[in-house]
Design a protein around this motif. Sequence first.
Motif, PDB file in Angstrom:
ATOM      1  N   GLY A 252       0.786  -1.208   0.000  1.00 26.01           N
ATOM      2  CA  GLY A 252       0.000   0.000   0.000  1.00 26.01           C
ATOM      3  C   GLY A 252       0.824   1.266   0.000  1.00 26.01           C
ATOM      4  N   VAL A 253       2.142   1.117   0.060  1.00 28.86           N
ATOM      5  CA  VAL A 253       3.055   2.264   0.004  1.00 28.86           C
ATOM      6  C   VAL A 253       3.999   2.109  -1.182  1.00 28.86           C
ATOM      7  N   HIS A 254       4.776   1.030  -1.168  1.00 32.71           N
ATOM      8  CA  HIS A 254       5.606   0.717  -2.337  1.00 32.71           C
ATOM      9  C   HIS A 254       4.773   0.023  -3.418  1.00 32.71           C
ATOM     10  N   THR A 255       3.623  -0.493  -3.014  1.00 31.72           N
ATOM     11  CA  THR A 255       2.726  -1.174  -3.958  1.00 31.72           C
ATOM     12  C   THR A 255       1.359  -0.502  -3.916  1.00 31.72           C
ATOM     13  N   ASP A 256       0.481  -0.921  -4.826  1.00 32.16           N
ATOM     14  CA  ASP A 256      -0.883  -0.378  -4.805  1.00 32.16           C
ATOM     15  C   ASP A 256      -1.814  -1.218  -3.942  1.00 32.16           C
ATOM     16  N   ASP A 257      -1.212  -2.061  -3.076  1.00 32.64           N
ATOM     17  CA  ASP A 257      -1.942  -2.886  -2.118  1.00 32.64           C
ATOM     18  C   ASP A 257      -2.720  -4.013  -2.784  1.00 32.64           C
ATOM     19  N   THR A 258      -2.321  -4.379  -3.981  1.00 29.59           N
ATOM     20  CA  THR A 258      -2.885  -5.549  -4.637  1.00 29.59           C
ATOM     21  C   THR A 258      -1.742  -6.494  -4.996  1.00 29.59           C
ATOM     22  N   ALA A 259      -2.074  -7.717  -5.367  1.00 28.97           N
ATOM     23  CA  ALA A 259      -1.046  -8.691  -5.739  1.00 28.97           C
ATOM     24  C   ALA A 259      -1.613  -9.653  -6.769  1.00 28.97           C
ATOM     25  N   TRP A 260      -0.728 -10.148  -7.627  1.00 26.62           N
ATOM     26  CA  TRP A 260      -1.078 -11.248  -8.526  1.00 26.62           C
ATOM     27  C   TRP A 260      -0.618 -12.543  -7.872  1.00 26.62           C
ATOM     28  N   VAL A 261      -1.451 -13.597  -7.930  1.00 27.68           N
ATOM     29  CA  VAL A 261      -1.118 -14.884  -7.354  1.00 27.68           C
ATOM     30  C   VAL A 261      -1.181 -15.933  -8.452  1.00 27.68           C
ATOM     31  N   ASP A 262      -0.052 -16.674  -8.652  1.00 31.96           N
ATOM     32  CA  ASP A 262      -0.049 -17.690  -9.707  1.00 31.96           C
ATOM     33  C   ASP A 262      -0.602 -19.006  -9.171  1.00 31.96           C
TER      34      ASP A 262
END
Length: 412
Positions: A252-262
Amino acid sequence: MAEPHPEPHDVAVAIIPARGGSKGLPGKNLMRLGGVSLVGRAVAAARAARSVGTIIVTTDDEEIARVARAAGAEVVDRPADLAGDAATSESALLHALDERYAHAGDAPPVTLFIQATSPFIDPSDLDAAVARVASHEADSVFAAVESHAFLWRAAGDGAVFGANHDAAVRRRRQDREPEFRETGAFTAMRTAGFRAARHRFFGRIAPQLVPALHGVDIDTAADLVVAKALVELIDRPAAAIDVDAVVTDFDGVHTDDTAWVDTDGRELVRVSRSDGQGVARLRAAEVPVLVLSAEENPVVAARAAKLRVEVLQGVRDKGPVLAEWAAARGIPLERIAYLGNDVGDLPALALVGWPVAVADAVPAVREAARVVLEARGGAGAVRELAELVLAARPGAPAQNPSPRTEHEGALA
């Protein structure tokens, strides 16, 4: 021979009474508004005034004393008999003057009484009030807002009567002379006259008009709610953040607070190259950077390694861990900027001198922040904070004219 005119910063001594006890709103002088304690805001206003040299906080509370010193004020220990509910502000001011200046003639010509519970003091208003006393226009100048209100007073039998008007004659606002409501924020006084009168109002008294929105005085919980609603409107955006270290959350700081999961459960996150450039510039300026995250995923360590900064992850209670990290490096917490976005960041935000929130932070974090950035998490927020920090360091490398905003993937 005429006495030389004092330098602008020698004209006034600012004294801020801030006792530890408060029955109406316990601990109010240390309450944070816009990420800064009320006593810290008062000291900052005095420091920004050109006419103020010495700044004194008179208190009976150790934590208030620590915060005041960290903000740049001197501290006078107030004795218990001057710190009770019945003690007057004047008694604290006179005691502070006596403690600070060995001889009455050593004190600056103007004493500026500043109230910590008035959070929206404009330094230019302080200077204007001091100038009016220093120029002999008035002996005592107090902060006030104009009022054209119709006031009513109880008659004693359940009825009321007009206190400042004839109830049968409702004159228009423009046809009535204004009255002045004292805000309590500050009073500038001729020092010698104050010592003689032992009261802040003496001789020729004049109001210093301040904006109506600046007239808030925090005495109750309701006042605090009003001040919190106004703080983002009144506080100016920071042009620079003078700190010795930068600490950030990750998700949420270095990222947009989302993630892709394979399909194997591995997470990938998107981060900003612009943020990476900002961190690199902080490193070049020798500003320590720490990533402090509750996330246990290896992606955090991988990104920190790429940025070549310290990382502590899997941290559930960030406050004590941050305090320990700062103490080990000899960095005062007041000299740290912490960038967060969610409720897990609140303990850390409450400790540092510069709590900062990304633009899309949750409301509680935005409320706790001293600065709310324009950039969202994962979209240049770290770079924006870096530039604010570097702006306070004249020796830092020149800012790139066109920061990159591309993103890169980091694989756990």
